[in-house]
Design a protein around this motif. Structure first.
Motif, PDB file in Angstrom:
ATOM      1  N   GLN A   1      73.553  -2.933  46.789  1.00 23.11           N
ATOM      2  CA  GLN A   1      74.599  -3.475  46.909  1.00 23.11           C
ATOM      3  C   GLN A   1      75.313  -4.508  46.394  1.00 23.11           C
ATOM      4  OE1 GLN A   1      74.891  -5.693  50.995  1.00 23.11           O
ATOM      5  NE2 GLN A   1      77.132  -6.941  51.067  1.00 23.11           N
ATOM      6  N   SER A   2      74.160  -4.878  45.853  1.00 21.72           N
ATOM      7  CA  SER A   2      74.580  -6.594  44.396  1.00 21.72           C
ATOM      8  C   SER A   2      73.668  -6.637  44.171  1.00 21.72           C
ATOM      9  CB  SER A   2      75.099  -7.529  45.852  1.00 21.72           C
ATOM     10  OG  SER A   2      76.118  -7.890  46.009  1.00 21.72           O
ATOM     11  N   THR A   3      73.596  -8.100  42.654  1.00 19.10           N
ATOM     12  CA  THR A   3      72.123  -7.615  42.013  1.00 19.10           C
ATOM     13  C   THR A   3      71.333  -7.995  42.987  1.00 19.10           C
ATOM     14  OG1 THR A   3      73.975  -8.043  40.256  1.00 19.10           O
ATOM     15  CG2 THR A   3      71.375  -9.379  39.893  1.00 19.10           C
ATOM     16  N   MET A   4      70.149  -7.235  42.615  1.00 20.53           N
ATOM     17  CA  MET A   4      68.936  -8.046  43.152  1.00 20.53           C
ATOM     18  C   MET A   4      68.356  -9.062  42.389  1.00 20.53           C
ATOM     19  SD  MET A   4      67.134  -3.417  43.954  1.00 20.53           S
ATOM     20  CE  MET A   4      66.802  -3.521  41.759  1.00 20.53           C
ATOM     21  N   TYR A   5      67.186  -9.501  42.924  1.00 15.39           N
ATOM     22  CA  TYR A   5      66.548 -10.749  42.704  1.00 15.39           C
ATOM     23  C   TYR A   5      65.563 -10.439  41.516  1.00 15.39           C
ATOM     24  CZ  TYR A   5      69.587 -13.888  46.061  1.00 15.39           C
ATOM     25  OH  TYR A   5      70.443 -14.455  46.529  1.00 15.39           O
ATOM     26  N   VAL A   6      65.573 -10.109  40.820  1.00  7.92           N
ATOM     27  CA  VAL A   6      64.864  -9.782  39.556  1.00  7.92           C
ATOM     28  C   VAL A   6      64.708 -10.605  37.909  1.00  7.92           C
ATOM     29  CG1 VAL A   6      63.287  -7.584  38.641  1.00  7.92           C
ATOM     30  CG2 VAL A   6      65.049  -7.177  40.728  1.00  7.92           C
ATOM     31  N   PRO A   7      63.567 -11.054  37.900  1.00  4.74           N
ATOM     32  CA  PRO A   7      62.250 -11.283  38.812  1.00  4.74           C
ATOM     33  C   PRO A   7      62.518 -12.263  39.407  1.00  4.74           C
ATOM     34  CG  PRO A   7      62.320 -12.968  36.609  1.00  4.74           C
ATOM     35  CD  PRO A   7      63.335 -12.068  36.476  1.00  4.74           C
ATOM     36  N   THR A   8      63.232 -13.361  40.131  1.00  8.19           N
ATOM     37  CA  THR A   8      63.652 -13.927  41.233  1.00  8.19           C
ATOM     38  C   THR A   8      64.836 -14.586  41.469  1.00  8.19           C
ATOM     39  OG1 THR A   8      63.627 -16.082  39.932  1.00  8.19           O
ATOM     40  CG2 THR A   8      61.082 -15.443  40.453  1.00  8.19           C
ATOM     41  N   LYS A   9      65.270 -15.259  42.426  1.00  7.30           N
ATOM     42  CA  LYS A   9      66.524 -15.701  43.104  1.00  7.30           C
ATOM     43  C   LYS A   9      67.292 -16.518  41.920  1.00  7.30           C
ATOM     44  CE  LYS A   9      69.605 -18.211  45.883  1.00  7.30           C
ATOM     45  NZ  LYS A   9      69.704 -18.346  47.399  1.00  7.30           N
ATOM     46  N   ALA A  10      66.491 -17.661  41.357  1.00  8.89           N
ATOM     47  CA  ALA A  10      67.175 -18.000  40.168  1.00  8.89           C
ATOM     48  C   ALA A  10      67.297 -17.894  39.103  1.00  8.89           C
ATOM     49  CB  ALA A  10      65.899 -19.587  40.038  1.00  8.89           C
ATOM     50  N   LEU A  11      66.871 -16.476  38.320  1.00  2.00           N
ATOM     51  CA  LEU A  11      66.806 -16.087  36.856  1.00  2.00           C
ATOM     52  C   LEU A  11      67.224 -14.950  37.130  1.00  2.00           C
ATOM     53  CD1 LEU A  11      62.996 -16.276  35.652  1.00  2.00           C
ATOM     54  CD2 LEU A  11      65.113 -18.550  35.395  1.00  2.00           C
ATOM     55  N   ALA A  12      67.668 -14.233  37.945  1.00  3.55           N
ATOM     56  CA  ALA A  12      68.703 -13.004  38.088  1.00  3.55           C
ATOM     57  C   ALA A  12      69.838 -13.246  37.812  1.00  3.55           C
ATOM     58  CB  ALA A  12      68.021 -12.266  39.542  1.00  3.55           C
ATOM     59  N   THR A  13      70.637 -13.388  36.118  1.00  2.00           N
ATOM     60  CA  THR A  13      71.469 -14.358  35.938  1.00  2.00           C
ATOM     61  C   THR A  13      72.972 -13.376  35.894  1.00  2.00           C
ATOM     62  OG1 THR A  13      70.443 -14.877  33.609  1.00  2.00           O
ATOM     63  CG2 THR A  13      70.620 -16.500  34.843  1.00  2.00           C
TER      64      THR A  13
ATOM     65  N   THR B   1      55.460   1.129  39.354  1.00  2.00           N
ATOM     66  CA  THR B   1      54.970  -0.066  40.416  1.00  2.00           C
ATOM     67  C   THR B   1      54.861  -1.162  40.046  1.00  2.00           C
ATOM     68  OG1 THR B   1      52.697   0.278  38.995  1.00  2.00           O
ATOM     69  CG2 THR B   1      53.196   1.896  40.542  1.00  2.00           C
ATOM     70  N   ALA B   2      55.577  -0.715  38.553  1.00  2.72           N
ATOM     71  CA  ALA B   2      56.382  -2.599  38.096  1.00  2.72           C
ATOM     72  C   ALA B   2      56.592  -3.343  38.638  1.00  2.72           C
ATOM     73  CB  ALA B   2      55.994  -2.167  36.604  1.00  2.72           C
ATOM     74  N   VAL B   3      56.613  -4.427  39.529  1.00  2.00           N
ATOM     75  CA  VAL B   3      57.251  -5.287  40.246  1.00  2.00           C
ATOM     76  C   VAL B   3      58.645  -5.344  39.519  1.00  2.00           C
ATOM     77  CG1 VAL B   3      55.511  -5.597  42.219  1.00  2.00           C
ATOM     78  CG2 VAL B   3      56.713  -7.099  40.289  1.00  2.00           C
ATOM     79  N   ASP B   4      58.716  -5.630  37.936  1.00  2.00           N
ATOM     80  CA  ASP B   4      60.484  -6.232  37.778  1.00  2.00           C
ATOM     81  C   ASP B   4      60.901  -4.968  37.094  1.00  2.00           C
ATOM     82  OD1 ASP B   4      59.830  -8.759  38.785  1.00  2.00           O
ATOM     83  OD2 ASP B   4      58.821  -9.608  36.877  1.00  2.00           O
ATOM     84  N   GLY B   5      60.253  -3.457  37.602  1.00  3.48           N
ATOM     85  CA  GLY B   5      61.001  -2.897  36.719  1.00  3.48           C
ATOM     86  C   GLY B   5      61.085  -3.007  35.266  1.00  3.48           C
ATOM     87  N   MET B   6      61.686  -2.848  34.287  1.00  2.13           N
ATOM     88  CA  MET B   6      62.034  -2.482  32.804  1.00  2.13           C
ATOM     89  C   MET B   6      62.545  -3.684  32.440  1.00  2.13           C
ATOM     90  SD  MET B   6      64.424   0.198  30.408  1.00  2.13           S
ATOM     91  CE  MET B   6      63.748   1.844  30.567  1.00  2.13           C
ATOM     92  N   LYS B   7      62.164  -3.539  31.333  1.00  2.41           N
ATOM     93  CA  LYS B   7      62.648  -5.427  30.354  1.00  2.41           C
ATOM     94  C   LYS B   7      62.921  -5.237  29.143  1.00  2.41           C
ATOM     95  CE  LYS B   7      58.978  -8.101  33.210  1.00  2.41           C
ATOM     96  NZ  LYS B   7      58.113  -9.772  32.994  1.00  2.41           N
ATOM     97  N   ILE B   8      64.358  -5.496  28.349  1.00  2.00           N
ATOM     98  CA  ILE B   8      64.426  -5.714  27.596  1.00  2.00           C
ATOM     99  C   ILE B   8      64.075  -6.544  26.611  1.00  2.00           C
ATOM    100  CG2 ILE B   8      66.085  -5.602  26.244  1.00  2.00           C
ATOM    101  CD1 ILE B   8      67.754  -4.142  28.019  1.00  2.00           C
TER     102      ILE B   8
ATOM    103  N   GLY C   1      60.856  -8.737  26.178  1.00  2.00           N
ATOM    104  CA  GLY C   1      60.721  -9.248  27.709  1.00  2.00           C
ATOM    105  C   GLY C   1      61.428 -10.004  29.117  1.00  2.00           C
ATOM    106  N   LYS C   2      62.436  -9.505  28.910  1.00  4.85           N
ATOM    107  CA  LYS C   2      63.501 -10.221  30.099  1.00  4.85           C
ATOM    108  C   LYS C   2      63.702  -9.132  31.164  1.00  4.85           C
ATOM    109  CE  LYS C   2      66.841 -11.754  27.959  1.00  4.85           C
ATOM    110  NZ  LYS C   2      68.328 -12.481  27.979  1.00  4.85           N
ATOM    111  N   THR C   3      63.857  -9.062  32.466  1.00  5.07           N
ATOM    112  CA  THR C   3      64.326  -8.059  32.867  1.00  5.07           C
ATOM    113  C   THR C   3      65.351  -7.759  33.162  1.00  5.07           C
ATOM    114  OG1 THR C   3      64.508  -9.224  35.372  1.00  5.07           O
ATOM    115  CG2 THR C   3      62.738  -9.081  34.670  1.00  5.07           C
ATOM    116  N   LEU C   4      65.800  -6.099  33.332  1.00  7.32           N
ATOM    117  CA  LEU C   4      68.010  -6.139  33.335  1.00  7.32           C
ATOM    118  C   LEU C   4      68.578  -7.152  33.931  1.00  7.32           C
ATOM    119  CD1 LEU C   4      67.263  -2.266  33.805  1.00  7.32           C
ATOM    120  CD2 LEU C   4      67.348  -3.634  32.271  1.00  7.32           C
ATOM    121  N   GLU C   5      68.589  -7.535  35.097  1.00  3.32           N
ATOM    122  CA  GLU C   5      68.905  -8.316  35.987  1.00  3.32           C
ATOM    123  C   GLU C   5      68.936  -9.800  34.617  1.00  3.32           C
ATOM    124  OE1 GLU C   5      68.509  -5.392  38.881  1.00  3.32           O
ATOM    125  OE2 GLU C   5      66.856  -6.507  37.007  1.00  3.32           O
ATOM    126  N   GLN C   6      68.638  -9.794  33.825  1.00  7.57           N
ATOM    127  CA  GLN C   6      68.047 -11.312  33.495  1.00  7.57           C
ATOM    128  C   GLN C   6      68.983 -11.305  32.663  1.00  7.57           C
ATOM    129  OE1 GLN C   6      63.745 -12.301  33.236  1.00  7.57           O
ATOM    130  NE2 GLN C   6      64.480 -14.191  32.941  1.00  7.57           N
TER     131      GLN C   6
END
Length: 419
Positions: free
Chosen positions: A231-243, A321-328, A330-335
């Motif tokens: 439905q929306s942006t997920m909190y990956v890695p956290t709510k504060a950092l999913a910008t 199994t990586a809880v933060d998924g793919m990174k770019i 060092g940052k998650t996609l949501e970051q």
């Protein structure tokens, strides 16, 4: 043996002919829009809670034209304290099977209540820790704390398979649950680490926002793949950092192998807006809802987009199994910003506007959460009426009133032409 075989073949042929007649007949949609038939579920402090909620998700009957299934969510509720008030704690998420009859009217055929693997009715109560918990506390209407349900579901979408079974996705786990034709759970597919079954969704999906899980799901026309929208942006890695609040994910699930793929979807709105139901046009092209929470009659966002997965990048990464998924870097996609995502060579799904419901229909409701593509650029639309109640801001229900007509909101089916 021949005498017995001949009548049997005749019966099979007759059934086949009848099915062809159903599939080829023209359906009379002239009386739409039309409200679903509803009774009163309960009255609470003078507020009439209707036996509604049908429209959280919708799907067509796989073989019979003019027949549909719609599903409720977890039941009438309002926000309260650190969780949610479940106004009817024993409410069971329910599928309604209906058809458009020869007069062009909605005719309910059957209600199917969802059940656990033992055949017992489930509730919409949250799951406990380890079973898909969102961290929400459930309260009764009087504010007392309720329990949890291992098999509880906040159902949001439904797929009717050709074998008569159903697939349902939800906002807890998020779970994708396979139900029999009678609504008995057969399999529960959840993010890795959630103790619900052998086949899993990627671990990153456990970081969905509470009450904003897998809002939409459909099956490709070839019957091989489920396609789910968060439905929306997920909190990956956290709510504060999913910008990156315009980024959400689409996941595909191969029904034969259990293999998944992930794609990025770029919303027009932001963190408070929603990507809702999805319906297939082909095995790679789909229609997707984007909406806000405002009533359409006061300028709400109520749009449907055509999207295509063909040239989009699979962003699953190498470790599901990586809880933060793919990174770019060092940052998650949501970051990551969209510029960073593009620089990394990752392409989101393509999208073009199919219809703006406010401009096209003067759509009044705050929600539309169910869509079914009918072919020939026609789309069936279903709103979620929230059982006719809204949150009064103090943790209590009030009647959900449509501002234009002044009537209580009720589930309604519309037909609209799309681009």
């Amino acid at each position: 043996m021949k005498k017995l075989l001949l009548p049997l073949l005749a019966v099979v042929a007759l059934v086949a002919c009848n099915d062809d007649n159903v599939n080829n007949q023209e359906i009379n949609y002239s009386n739409l829009p039309q409200e679903f038939p509803f009774s009163t579920l309960m009255t609470l402090n003078g507020v009439n809670v209707i036996n509604g909620g049908f429209g959280s998700g919708a799907t067509a009957h796989p073989t019979r034209k003019g027949e549909f299934y719609v599903i409720t969510d977890r039941g009438p509720n309002v926000a309260y304290s650190n969780g949610i008030k479940i106004l009817v704690p024993n409410f069971t998420p329910t599928i309604m099977h209906f058809k458009i009859n020869a007069d062009g009217n909605i005719e309910v055929l059957k209600y199917i209540k969802l059940k656990n693997p033992s055949g017992q009715l489930i509730t919409g109560l949250p799951n406990p820790a380890g079973m898909g918990s969102t961290g929400e506390t459930a309260y009764a209407a009087d504010g007392s704390v309720l329990g949890t349900d291992n098999y509880g579901l906040d159902s949001e979408s439904i797929v009717a398979a050709a074998d008569g079974t159903f697939w349902v996705s939800d906002e807890y786990g998020p779970h994708i649950v396979h139900y029999s034709a009678d609504g008995v759970e057969m399999e529960r597919v959840s993010p890795i680490g959630v103790n619900t079954g052998a086949r899993k969704l990627p671990a990153v999906f456990a970081k969905r926002r509470p009450n904003r899980g897998m809002e939409g799901m459909c099956m490709t026309p070839d019957g091989k793949m489920l396609v789910g929208t968060m439905q929306s942006t997920m909190y990956v890695p956290t709510k504060a950092l999913a910008t990156n609040t315009t980024l959400t994910r689409i996941v595909t699930f191969d029904l034969a192998t259990g293999q998944t793929k992930q794609y990025l979807y770029k919303q027009d709105g932001g963190a408070s807006d929603s990507v809702c139901d999805i319906t297939p046009i082909s095995n790679t092209e789909f229609l997707v809802i984007e909406r806000d929470g405002n009533f359409g009659s006061v300028g709400g966002l109520k749009k449907v987009y055509r999207i295509n997965l063909s040239n989009a990048s699979d962003v699953s990464g190498t470790d599901l199994t990586a809880v933060d998924g793919m990174k770019i870097n060092g940052k998650t996609l949501e970051q990551s910003t969209w510029d960073e995502i593009n620089t990394a060579g990752l392409k989101p799904v393509t999208k073009t506007l199919a219809v703006d419901l406010v401009a096209k229909l003067g759509y009044e409701h705050d929600k539309f959460e169910g869509i079914v593509y009918l072919g020939n650029n026609k789309l069936a639309i279903f709103n979620d009426d929230d059982f006719g109640v809204a949150d009064d801001g103090n943790g209590n229900p009030k009647t959900k009133i449509l501002p234009k007509t002044g009537k209580q909101d009720k589930g309604t089916m519309y037909i609209v032409d799309i681009q």
